[in-house]
Enzyme design. Structure first.
Site, short mmCIF file in Angstrom:
data_model
loop_
_atom_site.label_atom_id
_atom_site.label_comp_id
_atom_site.label_asym_id
_atom_site.label_seq_id
_atom_site.Cartn_x
_atom_site.Cartn_y
_atom_site.Cartn_z
N ASP A 66 11.84 5.90 -37.13
CA ASP A 66 10.92 6.67 -36.30
C ASP A 66 10.84 8.13 -36.75
OD1 ASP A 66 10.35 4.44 -34.85
OD2 ASP A 66 11.54 4.98 -33.10
N ASN A 152 6.14 13.08 -30.11
CA ASN A 152 7.12 12.70 -29.09
C ASN A 152 7.23 13.74 -27.98
OD1 ASN A 152 7.89 10.19 -29.91
ND2 ASN A 152 9.95 10.77 -30.57
N THR A 193 10.51 7.28 -24.64
CA THR A 193 11.63 6.44 -25.05
C THR A 193 12.63 7.20 -25.93
OG1 THR A 193 10.43 5.64 -27.02
CG2 THR A 193 10.18 4.38 -24.98
N ALA A 194 12.41 8.50 -26.11
CA ALA A 194 13.26 9.29 -27.00
C ALA A 194 14.14 10.24 -26.18
CB ALA A 194 12.39 10.03 -28.01
N TYR A 195 14.09 11.54 -26.47
CA TYR A 195 14.96 12.51 -25.82
C TYR A 195 14.75 12.53 -24.31
CZ TYR A 195 17.57 16.96 -25.41
OH TYR A 195 18.46 17.94 -25.10
N ALA A 196 13.50 12.40 -23.86
CA ALA A 196 13.21 12.43 -22.43
C ALA A 196 13.96 11.31 -21.69
CB ALA A 196 11.70 12.30 -22.19
N LEU A 197 14.08 10.16 -22.32
CA LEU A 197 14.83 9.06 -21.70
C LEU A 197 16.30 9.43 -21.56
CD1 LEU A 197 15.00 6.06 -20.76
CD2 LEU A 197 15.44 5.48 -23.15
N SER A 198 16.88 10.03 -22.61
CA SER A 198 18.28 10.43 -22.57
C SER A 198 18.54 11.47 -21.48
CB SER A 198 18.71 11.00 -23.93
OG SER A 198 18.54 10.04 -24.95
#
Length: 294
Positions: A66, A152, A193-198
């Site tokens: 990605d 993203n 599904t990237a940093y925002a999810l974490s």
């Protein structure tokens, strides 16, 4: 037909597949230009020196994960050039599987047999200290900003001294919250599904065109992630405190060098979507279940 090939130069399998692809394209009489992923870093001018007109490309084939797709999208920006990602990384949530080999995937793309996905991206306007319009307000001008692309997310984060930062954000002209903590993320559905999810944000189906706003380690018991309307604009205001003067900015995981303190950031959907091609398309919910719930 002219194809841009981007290969992860740290992955031997990606490099090997790139060589196979170049031989195949040459045999089909298809023109191509190949780059390593390092050539496309935000700090690199190599790509701009080598490519006179990126609009001449009809397709971008990305051999990597990605991260390599994100760097390619940052060069394409709003041009609607389709990106065909083939996964040689770890997660590969945006990329296609490489289990069939690179040639069948690209052959299907050349034949027009792949599924097309249109992903909302970001236009990010950054005003620094001393810029016209840096102080915000309803009548603040938009001119004078530095403009950036993101697929993203935008992240404003605390600086090297580690002190928490204070900011306030509005959506569609209405103030939503003051945020004190490690920072703030504004993400697309793709970036959900990237940093925002974490950071505790929701998973959002990729076809959604609104944005997601998530605080990073907020010093509050009441902080919540927010999903905006499809055409809403997010504006972030930074006061001139010493901690805020050290704030750093990342776009799609890359540090963006800013020579003066950030005072105001405006985030909105880009004027044209990023186009991704899918080979043997798996649904978003199927991928989500396999990657995040298994």
């Amino acid at each position: 037909m002219r194809i841009l090939i981007v290969r992860n130069n740290y992955n031997p399998k990606a490099l090997e597949s790139a060589l196979l692809l170049e031989v195949y394209l040459a045999s089909q009489g298809v023109e191509f230009t190949a780059f390593d992923t390092d050539d496309l870093r935000a700090s690199s001018e190599f790509f701009q020196r080598r490519v006179e007109n990126i609009d001449d490309f009809d397709l971008a084939v990305v051999l990597g994960g990605d991260g390599t797709i994100l760097r390619t999208a940052a060069q394409i920006k709003y041009r609607r050039i389709p990106i065909l990602g083939v996964n040689f990384g770890h997660l590969g949530f945006m990329a296609n599987s490489n289990e069939d080999g690179i040639i069948p995937v690209v052959a299907a793309a050349l034949a027009g047999e792949l599924t097309t996905e249109y992903r909302t991206n970001l236009r990010i306007d950054v005003f620094c200290e001393g810029d016209e319009g840096a102080n915000g307000g309803p009548d603040a001008p938009m001119k004078g900003s530095q403009q950036f692309f993101g697929l993203n997310e935008l992240t404003l984060a605390r600086g090297a001294q580690g002190r928490v930062i204070d900011c306030a954000y509005t959506v569609a002209g209405e103030k939503v919250a003051d945020v004190k903590g490690d920072g703030l993320i504004v993400a697309t559905a793709t970036g959900s599904t990237a940093y925002a999810l974490s950071a505790g944000g929701p998973l959002v189906a990729p076809g959604y065109s609104g944005l997601v706003v998530v605080s990073i380690a907020p010093h509050s018991l009441h902080s919540r992630a927010l999903v905006t309307g499809p055409s809403d604009i997010v504006e972030i205001a930074m006061d001139p405190s010493s901690a805020n003067r050290e704030a750093t900015m990342f776009i799609d995981g890359e540090l963006i060098p800013i020579d003066r303190p950030i005072r105001r950031v405006i985030v909105q959907s880009g004027e044209e979507p990023t186009v991704l091609l899918r080979y043997k398309a798996e649904s978003f919910y199927g991928r989500t279940s396999r990657v995040f719930f298994s």
